[in-house]
Design a protein around this motif. Structure first.
Motif, PDB file in Angstrom:
ATOM      1  N   PHE A 114     -20.168  33.825   7.162  1.00  0.00           N
ATOM      2  CA  PHE A 114     -21.359  34.657   7.324  1.00  0.00           C
ATOM      3  C   PHE A 114     -22.141  34.334   8.599  1.00  0.00           C
ATOM      4  CE2 PHE A 114     -24.538  31.566   6.249  1.00  0.00           C
ATOM      5  CZ  PHE A 114     -25.774  32.160   6.383  1.00  0.00           C
ATOM      6  N   LYS A 115     -21.822  33.202   9.243  1.00  0.00           N
ATOM      7  CA  LYS A 115     -22.499  32.871  10.500  1.00  0.00           C
ATOM      8  C   LYS A 115     -22.340  33.992  11.544  1.00  0.00           C
ATOM      9  CE  LYS A 115     -23.660  28.527   9.380  1.00  0.00           C
ATOM     10  NZ  LYS A 115     -23.423  28.561   7.925  1.00  0.00           N
ATOM     11  N   ASP A 116     -21.235  34.750  11.459  1.00  0.00           N
ATOM     12  CA  ASP A 116     -21.034  35.856  12.405  1.00  0.00           C
ATOM     13  C   ASP A 116     -22.120  36.925  12.292  1.00  0.00           C
ATOM     14  OD1 ASP A 116     -18.601  34.876  13.480  1.00  0.00           O
ATOM     15  OD2 ASP A 116     -17.441  35.801  11.875  1.00  0.00           O
ATOM     16  N   GLY A 145     -18.250  22.820  10.664  1.00  0.00           N
ATOM     17  CA  GLY A 145     -17.125  23.736  10.452  1.00  0.00           C
ATOM     18  C   GLY A 145     -17.341  25.221  10.681  1.00  0.00           C
ATOM     19  N   ASP A 146     -18.475  25.791  10.292  1.00  0.00           N
ATOM     20  CA  ASP A 146     -18.618  27.248  10.412  1.00  0.00           C
ATOM     21  C   ASP A 146     -19.435  27.695  11.616  1.00  0.00           C
ATOM     22  OD1 ASP A 146     -17.029  28.064   8.337  1.00  0.00           O
ATOM     23  OD2 ASP A 146     -18.630  27.988   6.855  1.00  0.00           O
ATOM     24  N   THR A 147     -20.466  26.920  11.961  1.00  0.00           N
ATOM     25  CA  THR A 147     -21.300  27.317  13.089  1.00  0.00           C
ATOM     26  C   THR A 147     -20.513  27.248  14.399  1.00  0.00           C
ATOM     27  OG1 THR A 147     -23.242  26.487  11.939  1.00  0.00           O
ATOM     28  CG2 THR A 147     -23.473  26.875  14.278  1.00  0.00           C
ATOM     29  N   PRO A 266     -25.980  30.807  -1.742  1.00  0.00           N
ATOM     30  CA  PRO A 266     -25.474  29.444  -1.530  1.00  0.00           C
ATOM     31  C   PRO A 266     -26.153  28.858  -0.290  1.00  0.00           C
ATOM     32  CG  PRO A 266     -23.766  31.071  -0.975  1.00  0.00           C
ATOM     33  CD  PRO A 266     -24.988  31.842  -1.386  1.00  0.00           C
ATOM     34  N   SER A 267     -26.963  27.800  -0.480  1.00  0.00           N
ATOM     35  CA  SER A 267     -27.884  27.428   0.603  1.00  0.00           C
ATOM     36  C   SER A 267     -27.644  26.043   1.171  1.00  0.00           C
ATOM     37  CB  SER A 267     -29.326  27.516   0.092  1.00  0.00           C
ATOM     38  OG  SER A 267     -29.630  28.860  -0.235  1.00  0.00           O
ATOM     39  N   GLY A 268     -27.928  25.930   2.464  1.00  0.00           N
ATOM     40  CA  GLY A 268     -27.874  24.656   3.164  1.00  0.00           C
ATOM     41  C   GLY A 268     -29.150  24.492   3.965  1.00  0.00           C
ATOM     42  N   ASN A 269     -29.145  25.083   5.165  1.00  0.00           N
ATOM     43  CA  ASN A 269     -30.325  25.006   6.019  1.00  0.00           C
ATOM     44  C   ASN A 269     -31.368  26.076   5.690  1.00  0.00           C
ATOM     45  OD1 ASN A 269     -31.250  23.196   7.846  1.00  0.00           O
ATOM     46  ND2 ASN A 269     -29.885  23.809   9.491  1.00  0.00           N
ATOM     47  N   PHE A 270     -31.127  26.876   4.667  1.00  0.00           N
ATOM     48  CA  PHE A 270     -32.100  27.829   4.130  1.00  0.00           C
ATOM     49  C   PHE A 270     -32.357  29.035   5.041  1.00  0.00           C
ATOM     50  CE2 PHE A 270     -35.996  28.772   1.542  1.00  0.00           C
ATOM     51  CZ  PHE A 270     -35.526  28.431   0.299  1.00  0.00           C
ATOM     52  N   GLY A 271     -31.431  29.313   5.960  1.00  0.00           N
ATOM     53  CA  GLY A 271     -31.609  30.466   6.844  1.00  0.00           C
ATOM     54  C   GLY A 271     -31.390  31.781   6.100  1.00  0.00           C
ATOM     55  N   ASN A 272     -30.308  31.816   5.342  1.00  0.00           N
ATOM     56  CA  ASN A 272     -29.982  33.005   4.563  1.00  0.00           C
ATOM     57  C   ASN A 272     -31.108  33.290   3.557  1.00  0.00           C
ATOM     58  OD1 ASN A 272     -28.434  35.062   3.498  1.00  0.00           O
ATOM     59  ND2 ASN A 272     -26.717  33.770   2.877  1.00  0.00           N
ATOM     60  N   ALA A 273     -31.547  32.245   2.866  1.00  0.00           N
ATOM     61  CA  ALA A 273     -32.614  32.392   1.872  1.00  0.00           C
ATOM     62  C   ALA A 273     -33.929  32.814   2.532  1.00  0.00           C
ATOM     63  CB  ALA A 273     -32.812  31.067   1.130  1.00  0.00           C
ATOM     64  N   PRO A 321     -18.697  22.129   2.137  1.00  0.00           N
ATOM     65  CA  PRO A 321     -19.273  21.298   3.202  1.00  0.00           C
ATOM     66  C   PRO A 321     -20.412  21.962   3.983  1.00  0.00           C
ATOM     67  CG  PRO A 321     -17.064  22.046   3.805  1.00  0.00           C
ATOM     68  CD  PRO A 321     -17.252  22.374   2.355  1.00  0.00           C
ATOM     69  N   ALA A 322     -20.435  23.287   4.077  1.00  0.00           N
ATOM     70  CA  ALA A 322     -21.501  23.947   4.842  1.00  0.00           C
ATOM     71  C   ALA A 322     -22.851  23.813   4.133  1.00  0.00           C
ATOM     72  CB  ALA A 322     -21.167  25.415   5.075  1.00  0.00           C
ATOM     73  N   MET A 323     -22.829  23.337   2.875  1.00  0.00           N
ATOM     74  CA  MET A 323     -24.072  23.123   2.131  1.00  0.00           C
ATOM     75  C   MET A 323     -24.371  21.640   1.962  1.00  0.00           C
ATOM     76  SD  MET A 323     -23.031  26.040  -0.564  1.00  0.00           S
ATOM     77  CE  MET A 323     -24.278  25.763  -1.814  1.00  0.00           C
ATOM     78  N   SER A 420     -21.767  36.196  -0.692  1.00  0.00           N
ATOM     79  CA  SER A 420     -20.550  35.441  -0.413  1.00  0.00           C
ATOM     80  C   SER A 420     -20.524  35.075   1.065  1.00  0.00           C
ATOM     81  CB  SER A 420     -19.314  36.258  -0.774  1.00  0.00           C
ATOM     82  OG  SER A 420     -18.170  35.466  -0.526  1.00  0.00           O
ATOM     83  N   THR A 421     -20.509  33.764   1.353  1.00  0.00           N
ATOM     84  CA  THR A 421     -20.725  33.306   2.726  1.00  0.00           C
ATOM     85  C   THR A 421     -19.448  32.944   3.477  1.00  0.00           C
ATOM     86  OG1 THR A 421     -21.235  31.164   1.749  1.00  0.00           O
ATOM     87  CG2 THR A 421     -23.093  32.536   2.433  1.00  0.00           C
ATOM     88  N   ALA A 422     -18.305  32.900   2.791  1.00  0.00           N
ATOM     89  CA  ALA A 422     -17.065  32.601   3.521  1.00  0.00           C
ATOM     90  C   ALA A 422     -15.878  33.268   2.838  1.00  0.00           C
ATOM     91  CB  ALA A 422     -16.833  31.096   3.608  1.00  0.00           C
TER      92      ALA A 422
HETATM   93  C1  LIG Z   1     -23.944  28.085   6.801  1.00  0.00           C
HETATM   94  C2  LIG Z   1     -23.319  28.324   5.479  1.00  0.00           C
HETATM   95  C3  LIG Z   1     -24.064  28.249   4.290  1.00  0.00           C
HETATM   96  C4  LIG Z   1     -25.529  27.852   4.245  1.00  0.00           C
HETATM   97  O1  LIG Z   1     -26.355  28.812   4.824  1.00  0.00           O
HETATM   98  P1  LIG Z   1     -27.866  28.462   5.223  1.00  0.00           P
HETATM   99  O2  LIG Z   1     -28.386  29.692   5.852  1.00  0.00           O
HETATM  100  O3  LIG Z   1     -27.785  27.312   6.197  1.00  0.00           O
HETATM  101  O4  LIG Z   1     -28.579  28.081   3.989  1.00  0.00           O
HETATM  102  C5  LIG Z   1     -23.415  28.521   3.091  1.00  0.00           C
HETATM  103  N1  LIG Z   1     -22.100  28.828   3.066  1.00  0.00           N
HETATM  104  C6  LIG Z   1     -21.356  28.887   4.186  1.00  0.00           C
HETATM  105  C7  LIG Z   1     -19.903  29.186   4.071  1.00  0.00           C
HETATM  106  C8  LIG Z   1     -21.931  28.645   5.439  1.00  0.00           C
HETATM  107  O5  LIG Z   1     -21.179  28.712   6.551  1.00  0.00           O
END
Ligand SMILES: *Cc1c(COP(=O)(O)O)cnc(C)c1O
Length: 493
Positions: A114-116, A145-147, A266-273, A321-323, A420-422
């Motif tokens: 989803f980074k794209d 890995g994804d960025t 699905p959250s990590g850095n909370f950008g999507n949220a 791992p992206a989370m 769905s992020t990947a």
């Molecule tokens: C970056 C990423 C996330 C986390 O997204 P955030 O916006 O950083 O919360 C979740 N899943 C995948 C596959 C990602 O690449």
């Protein structure tokens, strides 16, 4: 749209910036970031008027409503990049998984994550600004890995931009590594580091504060910029698909216009949220934003108890791992939006100094007014992948964590939308283990094994990665990174 500082002004930074200003220098006073001063609510007719709009038309209308200072022609070119997604007429398909359960597939771009969604248009806009101002930018990125792949893909061969990308050797999937090291363009340098992601990130930080490095950059007339998700240039493109997906549900007659939905992210850095939060502030009918985490469940604790606490935690390596993140950068923008700069500075300072902060009860109530949260262990995630596969759908390990937040009682009679992020192909070994019980010794074997079980072919963009020549073979020790990057910057001129 005006941007202001989340922690107030120190007299050395600009107190207010336009969008293009915030995009070029995201770091503000006292270690804060730039964030919108206010969110202009949408006209009540907006959604109805865009029921039949294409993704690009909707995007342009939203960006114009927000009033960002980028030429319309540049914006149009940036949005045209969504034409390179699998289906140009529908870059973000919304798929029905079950009664009242839908998946929004955010991974149909060139690097299958989803980074794209945000990095594609962001790359074009940053390059256009650099050309207008006759500036040269260096983007430094450390990736788990994804960025990395998405940043390389968007900046490759773009004028006035160079990218140096650091990844932990052995710390990404084979597919992710190949996406980076086979990316052949003169303005790109990819370097493997002996160490883990933290080592890559701390190497990048020490580089940013290195005097010799900054002097060389100055002499070469190169400015630094960042492509991580504190950059609002990424967040803004993560607000658009929230509207698109809502309207897709209306078109599919899953909901009626105006009906509230629950988002699962699905959250990590909370950008999507954060994109979802701003969409809600603009007036999109979202009843809850459910934040899904893995065993690194700092966000679950924050939302459930009001306590953000790093003091008892060490980062855990998981199958998503992206989370695997503990300091979730964009939470700060929610604090700022809800409580203002003085309080945000106080809370973030306490987090830096003590490793934790606790919201007041009425503050916590404001957070739970819109957010809910839960976390999913690797073994639960594997079970969700297996069950969903049995229903005929491939869910990647990040997306699978959302099936946990979906179990929450209050969401049962509402329409739930999972982001769905990947694509599954990026985490094939985890998938093969969950679905077939295998312990594959390579991603290539795992891809074949999962594809066979699913009765599909390995997608061509992924299969061909294993045939491409390696353009960036270098794996170095931490202390050699600076000289590697300087060599790259000097050789290219
Ligand atoms: C970056 C990423 C996330 C986390 O997204 P955030 O916006 O950083 O919360 C979740 N899943 C995948 C596959 C990602 O690449």
């Amino acid at each position: 749209m005006i941007f202001t500082e989340t922690r107030g002004n120190d007299g050395k930074h600009q107190a207010r910036l336009s969008f293009s200003g915030a995009l070029q220098s995201p770091i503000a006073s006292f270690g804060g970031i730039y964030s919108p001063e206010s969110m202009p609510p949408l006209d009540p007719d907006f959604l109805g008027a865009h029921l039949d709009s294409s993704y690009k038309k909707l995007a342009l209308a939203l960006l114009q409503h927000l009033g960002i200072d980028i030429d319309t022609q540049v914006l149009r070119q940036a949005l045209d990049l969504y034409d390179r997604f699998d289906d140009a007429t529908d870059p973000v398909p919304v798929v029905k998984l079950d009664q009242k359960l839908y998946v929004s597939e955010l991974y149909h771009g060139p690097t299958r994550a989803f980074k794209d969604m945000a990095l594609q248009p962001f790359g074009l806009i940053l390059s256009a600004l650099a050309q207008q101002q006759q500036k040269q930018y260096l983007i430094l990125t450390a990736t788990s890995g994804d960025t990395g792949p998405a940043a390389l893909e968007t900046f490759r061969n773009r004028a006035n931009i160079r990218v140096a990308c650091l990844y932990p050797d052995g710390g990404t999937s084979d597919v992710q590594r190949l996406q980076m090291v086979t990316e052949d363009a003169p303005n790109i340098k990819v370097i493997g580091i002996r160490g883990n992601f933290d080592d890559a990130q701390s190497a990048l930080k020490s580089l940013l504060s290195s005097k010799t490095f900054n002097q060389r950059l100055c002499a070469l007339k190169i400015s630094l910029s960042a492509a991580n998700s504190v950059n609002f240039g990424r967040i803004i493109f993560q607000m658009i698909y929230q509207f698109h997906c809502y309207l897709a549900l209306v078109r599919q007659q899953a909901i009626t216009l105006g009906e509230g939905i629950v988002l699962h992210i699905p959250s990590g850095n909370f950008g999507n949220a954060l994109g979802a939060y701003y969409a809600h502030r603009l007036g999109l009918p979202i009843t809850k934003i459910a934040i899904a985490s893995n065993a690194n469940n700092v966000l679950t604790e924050w939302i459930q108890t009001g306590r953000y606490d790093l003091s008892h935690r060490a980062l855990i390596t998981t199958t998503s791992p992206a989370m695997d993140i503990l300091k979730s950068s964009n939470v700060e923008r929610v604090l700022f939006d809800l409580f203002g700069a003085t309080r945000t500075r106080e809370l973030m300072q306490q987090l830096d100094e003590l490793g934790w902060y606790q919201l007041e009860p009425q503050e916590h109530e404001q957070v739970t007014g819109i957010f809910a949260a839960d976390f999913c262990s690797d073994s639960e995630g594997k079970e969700y992948i297996r069950q969903t596969f049995a229903q005929g759908y491939l869910l990647d390990p990040h997306t699978a964590t959302c099936l946990k937040t979906c179990q929450s009682e209050p969401f049962m009679d509402q329409v739930n939308l999972i982001y769905s992020t990947a694509e599954w192909t990026k985490f094939a070994s985890v998938m093969d283990n969950a679905i077939n019980g295998n312990e594959p010794d390579s991603d290539q074997a795992a891809l074949e094994s999962v594809a066979t079980a699913a009765g599909i072919e390995v997608p061509e963009v992924i299969a061909q990665l294993f045939e491409k020549p390696i353009a960036h073979p270098d794996v170095v020790d931490k202390q050699d990174i600076e000289s590697e990057i300087l060599k790259f910057l000097e050789s290219e001129r």
